[in-house]
Design a protein around this motif. Structure first.
Motif, PDB file in Angstrom:
ATOM      1  N   LEU A 130       2.762  -1.188  21.462  1.00  0.00           N
ATOM      2  CA  LEU A 130       3.091  -2.610  21.601  1.00  0.00           C
ATOM      3  C   LEU A 130       4.601  -2.798  21.711  1.00  0.00           C
ATOM      4  CD1 LEU A 130       0.806  -4.580  19.094  1.00  0.00           C
ATOM      5  CD2 LEU A 130       0.912  -4.872  21.570  1.00  0.00           C
ATOM      6  N   CYS A 131       5.354  -2.069  20.900  1.00  0.00           N
ATOM      7  CA  CYS A 131       6.815  -2.186  20.929  1.00  0.00           C
ATOM      8  C   CYS A 131       7.369  -1.730  22.277  1.00  0.00           C
ATOM      9  CB  CYS A 131       7.426  -1.369  19.793  1.00  0.00           C
ATOM     10  SG  CYS A 131       7.078  -2.035  18.145  1.00  0.00           S
ATOM     11  N   VAL A 132       6.820  -0.654  22.822  1.00  0.00           N
ATOM     12  CA  VAL A 132       7.257  -0.179  24.139  1.00  0.00           C
ATOM     13  C   VAL A 132       6.921  -1.216  25.202  1.00  0.00           C
ATOM     14  CG1 VAL A 132       6.861   1.559  25.929  1.00  0.00           C
ATOM     15  CG2 VAL A 132       7.097   2.251  23.526  1.00  0.00           C
ATOM     16  N   GLU A 133       5.716  -1.801  25.091  1.00  0.00           N
ATOM     17  CA  GLU A 133       5.282  -2.805  26.061  1.00  0.00           C
ATOM     18  C   GLU A 133       6.218  -4.000  26.105  1.00  0.00           C
ATOM     19  OE1 GLU A 133       1.507  -5.913  26.611  1.00  0.00           O
ATOM     20  OE2 GLU A 133       1.298  -4.149  25.320  1.00  0.00           O
ATOM     21  N   HIS A 134       6.750  -4.380  24.954  1.00  0.00           N
ATOM     22  CA  HIS A 134       7.605  -5.570  24.875  1.00  0.00           C
ATOM     23  C   HIS A 134       9.091  -5.216  24.727  1.00  0.00           C
ATOM     24  CE1 HIS A 134       4.254  -8.337  24.836  1.00  0.00           C
ATOM     25  NE2 HIS A 134       3.649  -7.569  23.962  1.00  0.00           N
ATOM     26  N   ASP A 135       9.434  -3.961  24.993  1.00  0.00           N
ATOM     27  CA  ASP A 135      10.822  -3.513  25.021  1.00  0.00           C
ATOM     28  C   ASP A 135      11.520  -3.746  23.681  1.00  0.00           C
ATOM     29  OD1 ASP A 135      12.955  -2.297  26.276  1.00  0.00           O
ATOM     30  OD2 ASP A 135      13.776  -4.172  27.060  1.00  0.00           O
ATOM     31  N   VAL A 136      10.821  -3.420  22.592  1.00  0.00           N
ATOM     32  CA  VAL A 136      11.383  -3.557  21.251  1.00  0.00           C
ATOM     33  C   VAL A 136      11.714  -2.170  20.709  1.00  0.00           C
ATOM     34  CG1 VAL A 136      10.905  -4.253  18.862  1.00  0.00           C
ATOM     35  CG2 VAL A 136      10.170  -5.705  20.762  1.00  0.00           C
ATOM     36  N   VAL A 137      12.960  -1.986  20.294  1.00  0.00           N
ATOM     37  CA  VAL A 137      13.394  -0.716  19.714  1.00  0.00           C
ATOM     38  C   VAL A 137      12.647  -0.497  18.407  1.00  0.00           C
ATOM     39  CG1 VAL A 137      15.346   0.559  18.771  1.00  0.00           C
ATOM     40  CG2 VAL A 137      15.659  -0.906  20.784  1.00  0.00           C
ATOM     41  N   VAL A 138      12.099   0.703  18.213  1.00  0.00           N
ATOM     42  CA  VAL A 138      11.325   0.986  17.012  1.00  0.00           C
ATOM     43  C   VAL A 138      11.759   2.324  16.420  1.00  0.00           C
ATOM     44  CG1 VAL A 138       9.465   1.977  18.407  1.00  0.00           C
ATOM     45  CG2 VAL A 138       8.992   1.248  16.076  1.00  0.00           C
ATOM     46  N   ALA A 139      11.924   2.364  15.094  1.00  0.00           N
ATOM     47  CA  ALA A 139      12.323   3.600  14.422  1.00  0.00           C
ATOM     48  C   ALA A 139      11.616   3.696  13.074  1.00  0.00           C
ATOM     49  CB  ALA A 139      13.837   3.638  14.221  1.00  0.00           C
ATOM     50  N   ARG A 140      10.919   4.806  12.843  1.00  0.00           N
ATOM     51  CA  ARG A 140      10.274   5.006  11.549  1.00  0.00           C
ATOM     52  C   ARG A 140      11.328   5.433  10.532  1.00  0.00           C
ATOM     53  NH1 ARG A 140       4.747   8.297   9.901  1.00  0.00           N
ATOM     54  NH2 ARG A 140       4.948   7.919   7.647  1.00  0.00           N
ATOM     55  N   HIS A 170       0.821  -1.211   0.000  1.00  0.00           N
ATOM     56  CA  HIS A 170       0.000   0.000   0.000  1.00  0.00           C
ATOM     57  C   HIS A 170       0.858   1.265   0.000  1.00  0.00           C
ATOM     58  CE1 HIS A 170      -2.855  -2.942   2.035  1.00  0.00           C
ATOM     59  NE2 HIS A 170      -3.460  -2.588   0.914  1.00  0.00           N
ATOM     60  N   PRO A 171       0.859   2.037  -1.103  1.00  0.00           N
ATOM     61  CA  PRO A 171       1.548   3.330  -1.105  1.00  0.00           C
ATOM     62  C   PRO A 171       1.024   4.214   0.023  1.00  0.00           C
ATOM     63  CG  PRO A 171       0.914   2.712  -3.333  1.00  0.00           C
ATOM     64  CD  PRO A 171       0.270   1.721  -2.422  1.00  0.00           C
ATOM     65  N   GLY A 172       1.950   4.878   0.684  1.00  0.00           N
ATOM     66  CA  GLY A 172       1.593   5.720   1.811  1.00  0.00           C
ATOM     67  C   GLY A 172       1.787   5.059   3.157  1.00  0.00           C
ATOM     68  N   ASP A 173       1.944   3.733   3.171  1.00  0.00           N
ATOM     69  CA  ASP A 173       2.204   3.044   4.433  1.00  0.00           C
ATOM     70  C   ASP A 173       3.526   3.497   5.033  1.00  0.00           C
ATOM     71  OD1 ASP A 173      -0.113   1.607   4.437  1.00  0.00           O
ATOM     72  OD2 ASP A 173       0.804  -0.334   4.008  1.00  0.00           O
ATOM     73  N   ALA A 174       3.556   3.570   6.349  1.00  0.00           N
ATOM     74  CA  ALA A 174       4.807   3.855   7.047  1.00  0.00           C
ATOM     75  C   ALA A 174       5.700   2.619   7.044  1.00  0.00           C
ATOM     76  CB  ALA A 174       4.520   4.280   8.473  1.00  0.00           C
ATOM     77  N   ILE A 175       7.010   2.838   6.928  1.00  0.00           N
ATOM     78  CA  ILE A 175       7.996   1.754   7.016  1.00  0.00           C
ATOM     79  C   ILE A 175       8.754   1.926   8.324  1.00  0.00           C
ATOM     80  CG2 ILE A 175      10.051   0.711   5.998  1.00  0.00           C
ATOM     81  CD1 ILE A 175       9.077   1.692   3.275  1.00  0.00           C
ATOM     82  N   VAL A 176       8.773   0.853   9.131  1.00  0.00           N
ATOM     83  CA  VAL A 176       9.338   0.922  10.477  1.00  0.00           C
ATOM     84  C   VAL A 176      10.368  -0.188  10.657  1.00  0.00           C
ATOM     85  CG1 VAL A 176       8.805   0.730  12.935  1.00  0.00           C
ATOM     86  CG2 VAL A 176       7.239   1.950  11.411  1.00  0.00           C
ATOM     87  N   LEU A 177      11.491   0.163  11.266  1.00  0.00           N
ATOM     88  CA  LEU A 177      12.531  -0.813  11.606  1.00  0.00           C
ATOM     89  C   LEU A 177      12.398  -1.183  13.069  1.00  0.00           C
ATOM     90  CD1 LEU A 177      15.187  -2.371  10.942  1.00  0.00           C
ATOM     91  CD2 LEU A 177      16.424  -0.289  11.610  1.00  0.00           C
ATOM     92  N   LEU A 178      12.376  -2.479  13.348  1.00  0.00           N
ATOM     93  CA  LEU A 178      12.314  -2.982  14.709  1.00  0.00           C
ATOM     94  C   LEU A 178      13.651  -3.585  15.097  1.00  0.00           C
ATOM     95  CD1 LEU A 178       8.868  -4.842  14.585  1.00  0.00           C
ATOM     96  CD2 LEU A 178       9.330  -2.448  15.132  1.00  0.00           C
ATOM     97  N   GLY A 179      14.111  -3.301  16.317  1.00  0.00           N
ATOM     98  CA  GLY A 179      15.359  -3.871  16.797  1.00  0.00           C
ATOM     99  C   GLY A 179      16.522  -2.920  16.659  1.00  0.00           C
ATOM    100  N   ALA A 180      17.589  -3.226  17.391  1.00  0.00           N
ATOM    101  CA  ALA A 180      18.776  -2.371  17.429  1.00  0.00           C
ATOM    102  C   ALA A 180      19.780  -2.779  16.364  1.00  0.00           C
ATOM    103  CB  ALA A 180      19.420  -2.449  18.807  1.00  0.00           C
ATOM    104  N   THR A 181      20.293  -1.792  15.626  1.00  0.00           N
ATOM    105  CA  THR A 181      21.322  -2.031  14.611  1.00  0.00           C
ATOM    106  C   THR A 181      22.677  -1.660  15.192  1.00  0.00           C
ATOM    107  OG1 THR A 181      19.767  -1.554  12.828  1.00  0.00           O
ATOM    108  CG2 THR A 181      22.118  -1.452  12.292  1.00  0.00           C
ATOM    109  N   ARG A 182      23.606  -2.611  15.164  1.00  0.00           N
ATOM    110  CA  ARG A 182      24.953  -2.386  15.668  1.00  0.00           C
ATOM    111  C   ARG A 182      25.962  -2.534  14.532  1.00  0.00           C
ATOM    112  NH1 ARG A 182      22.083  -4.920  19.869  1.00  0.00           N
ATOM    113  NH2 ARG A 182      22.225  -6.890  18.753  1.00  0.00           N
ATOM    114  N   GLU A 183      27.178  -2.134  14.798  1.00  0.00           N
ATOM    115  CA  GLU A 183      28.247  -2.273  13.803  1.00  0.00           C
ATOM    116  C   GLU A 183      28.689  -3.736  13.801  1.00  0.00           C
ATOM    117  OE1 GLU A 183      32.545  -0.247  12.592  1.00  0.00           O
ATOM    118  OE2 GLU A 183      31.838  -0.169  14.667  1.00  0.00           O
TER     119      GLU A 183
END
Length: 752
Positions: free
Chosen positions: A705-715, A586-599
């Motif tokens: 939901l992400c905050v409730e389950h301690d999941v890092v979230v970034a749009r 669906h065009p217009g949907d938000a894209i969100v990354l879940l979890g922490a990205t490390r080097e």
């Protein structure tokens, strides 16, 4: 003339070719001690195949016991059957149970690619059938040498055709799996096949022979010379120099016979006339008779000359060792034999009474009225040698771990990043595998909800309620090479995550452990560490190991394969209509990354593709608590219908995952990379991550939901619906160019 028990007693010093059968000096001495005499030729044949590494797990069982430390409860309830049975059985609710297992058929698939792979599928299907279940789907995990190597061109098409041909003929959908390439598999491809079956709780059957006087019936295909010695890699002319010069060591499969056998066996179960059942796998009649008898409450008597033969020249030793396919053995009460035969005749399945359950604890086999086997079946099937092989950490591992990919040069210029993404998408381990998966029927039977190229396969179990299961089969051998403990856990985590992003709840695992020679202390250390990693990982995730397979001696000359613990994860979803697909829609949907990205670039596809096959450093951090949190977010999101797509991040990192989401439905995107270092943002392979898309109106609830389950979230951005993959402020690539890079690799190499 057959070598009888009387002969063995009267000629105690007769020289026997035990070494040619793969039996070591101390093992032969142990056999003589058990019997109190020398073995007959038939007994030696039985012990040689049943005590082989493939059948007895003599180098691995001391370590496999660690899996017994795990709870036998799944998140959905206790296991109905676990380690030690033909396959594990999981209660999935509503009176339904699922049985699943993975096994290897590596060496036969190198010798004869088509038949080796085909009979690997056939064998695992019969394991599932023997539990009382209807097989409903298959998966495969394949490993080959470099894509452009001559031997890869020889084995890959045959193996793929064998997997597809056998499964397609059975009418079983192939719903998922993986294909990987690395030079260590040159000369030793891996063919790991998984089958899943479904049954009602009351239909569960186990392999045991009980009830004195009950009849032992062999049913299915006639016995031929194919597969003789497949378990112990022996040449059958050891037994009979006047017979055929060399029997084939790879079984020959007949999927149409197997299809009849499946339907026949299921009707026999339905009729309630089977007391015990065992499929014929490695070691043939030797395995079926000894395992059934040893698991029962009596002995067994068999008249071997009653066995229907395709080749009348077979010696009794060869009949015992033949691994001819499409055969089963059942224990049936005498008054049910006639009905048993009627059902077999209906399905045009050959069935013959070959023996009966007897008092005592002996397995007695006669040939033309003379006794050629008289053993305690437990000594054949369960009480073989157990080796505690020496093991130690490789001396070269410190230098390998110090050679970090994070220290390699990175070019974050626009042109370099654009080129890097195209190179990674074209890498053989990332590239489109539809040349392979298009040879598999993914939708036969009409219950496939998800199949390749989705992250996991999904099957509907119950039409009324929508109850279903999801399955993923994964292994990261590069990470396991760098650190076997962490690598095994990362393989487990990836399969767990692949199931979770569909919206299913991961509940149980099976494994297929592929390693080099156990006689190499460094290989053995890797094996031990991988098991410890899986045990500790399963404890933390709260999922049991239901069973599995070990394949050792996978090496070319003295060079072992990369350690490859393949992990299959089973998930349950209450309503398959809530499942989450992987592609943007669906065009217009938000894209969100879940979890922490490390080097975390060591062991990555980026390092391999852009730095001449670099493999060094330490694998990514394992955070199983984060994996659980991610899984809970995905399950809740599926239940509430919050997401329009979800894709796990694993090999190739965010760059590969988000491009695959776009290519699925030709739906472009515009995102801002979540790091100042574009290489890390695109290609880090940090675990416990996923990329999802959703309507803006669901974003607030999803973030809570992400905050409730301690999941890092970034749009990151949004789905645009155009034909461009745009990394805002960095670079962009037309989807058509990405698709071309992704799709051309396999067809170009395989000249199709």
């Amino acid at each position: 003339m057959a070598d009888t028990v009387e002969d063995a007693i009267s000629t105690p010093d007769l020289a026997q070719p035990y070494a040619a059968l793969g039996v070591k000096d101390e093992e032969y001495a142990q056999i003589r001690e058990i019997l109190g005499r020398r073995p007959t030729g038939a007994e030696l044949a039985m012990y040689s195949v049943m005590w082989s590494e493939h059948c007895s797990y003599k180098s691995s069982k001391v370590h496999l016991k660690r899996f017994g430390e795990l709870s036998q409860d799944t998140p959905r309830g206790p296991l109905l059957a676990g380690i030690g049975e033909n396959a594990g059985v999981v209660d999935i609710g509503q009176g339904w149970a699922v049985t699943f297992k993975a096994e290897s058929h590596n060496h036969p698939s190198y010798v004869e690619p088509y038949q080796g792979a085909a009979t690997g599928v056939g064998g695992i299907v019969r394991d599932i059938l023997a539990m009382g279940a209807r097989p409903i789907g298959v998966m495969d995990s394949l490993r080959f040498g470099p894509l452009h190597a001559d031997d890869t061109a020889r084995v890959l098409p045959g193996i793929v055709a064998g997997v597809g041909g056998y499964g397609n003929c059975l009418g079983l959908p192939n719903i998922g799996g993986e294909v990987q390439f690395h030079e260590s598999y040159l000369g030793n491809p891996l063919v790991n096949a998984l089958c899943v079956g479904v049954l009602r709780h009351e239909d569960l059957h186990l392999a045991h022979a009980s009830g004195v006087g009950n009849q032992v019936i062999l049913f299915g295909a006639a016995t031929g010379g194919d597969g003789i010695g497949g378990a112990s890699i022996l040449a059958s002319e050891t037994f009979d120099e006047t017979g055929p010069a060399k029997r084939p060591s790879v079984q020959v499969g007949d999927p149409f016979m197997e299809k009849l056998l499946i339907e026949c066996t299921l009707e026999l179960f339905q009729a309630g006339i089977i007391n015990g059942i065992q499929d014929f796998g490695a070691a043939g009649i030797s395995c079926a008779t000894s395992e059934l008898a040893s698991a029962g409450d009596g002995g067994m008597f068999v008249e071997l000359d009653r066995v229907p033969l395709r080749d009348p020249s077979l010696a009794p030793e060869e009949i015992l060792m033949s691994e001819s396919q499409e055969r089963m053995m059942a224990v049936v009460e005498p008054h049910n034999v006639e009905r048993f035969m009627e059902i077999c005749a209906k399905w045009d399945v050959l069935a013959t009474v070959v023996g009966e359950v007897i008092e005592g604890d002996r397995l007695i086999i006669q040939w033309h009225g003379e006794t050629i086997v008289d053993v305690d079946p437990k000594t054949v099937a369960h009480d073989g040698p157990v080796y505690e092989r020496p093991f130690h950490r490789p001396t070269w591992l410190d230098a390998l771990n110090a050679d970090r990919a994070e220290d390699l040069p990175r070019d974050n210029t626009v042109d370099a990043l654009r080129s890097a993404l195209l190179q990674v998408m074209a890498h053989p381990n990332i590239a489109d595998k539809s040349w392979i998966t298009n040879q598999y029927d993914r939708y036969v039977r009409g219950n496939s909800v998800l199949a390749q190229p989705e992250d996991a396969g999904m099957l509907r179990i119950d039409e009324e309620s929508g109850l279903g299961i999801a399955l993923a089969l994964d292994a990261n051998s590069r990470f396991t090479h760098l650190n076997p403990y962490l690598g095994a856990q990362l393989s487990l985590a990836e399969a767990y995550r692949n199931v979770a992003v569909t919206g299913a709840e991961p509940v149980a695992i099976t494994d297929c452990l592929n390693f080099g020679s156990p006689e190499d202390p460094e290989v053995m250390w890797t094996f031990v560490e991988a098991i410890l990693g899986l045990v500790d990982g399963c404890k933390q995730l709260g999922v049991p190991v239901t069973g599995g397979n070990v394949s050792l001696y996978n090496q070319t000359a003295s060079t072992p394969i990369l350690p490859t613990p393949t992990v299959g994860v089973l998930g349950v979803i209450d309503d398959v209509t809530t499942r989450i697909r992987s592609g943007f829609t669906h065009p217009g949907d938000a894209i969100v990354l879940l979890g922490a990205t490390r080097e975390e670039l060591s062991g990555s596809i980026w390092a391999d593709a852009l730095h001449d096959g670099h493999l060094g450093g330490l694998p990514p951090k394992v955070d199983l608590r984060a994996e659980q949190g991610l899984a809970r977010v995905m399950a809740a999101s599926a239940h509430e219908g919050l997401l329009t797509s979800a894709h796990d991040l694993s090999e190739g990192g965010l760059g590969v995952a988000i491009v695959e989401c776009a290519l699925r439905n030709d739906c472009g995107f515009a995102v801002t990379l979540p790091s100042d270092d574009a290489t890390v943002a695109l290609f880090s392979e940090s675990a416990a991550r996923a990329v999802v898309s959703l309507s803006g109106q669901n974003l607030k609830r999803f973030e809570s939901l992400c905050v409730e389950h301690d999941v890092v979230v970034a749009r990151l951005g949004e789905v645009t619906g155009d034909d461009v993959a745009e990394f805002v402020g960095t670079f962009s690539v037309p989807l058509a160019e990405l698709r071309d890079a992704w799709q051309r690799t396999l067809p170009a190499a395989l000249a199709v």
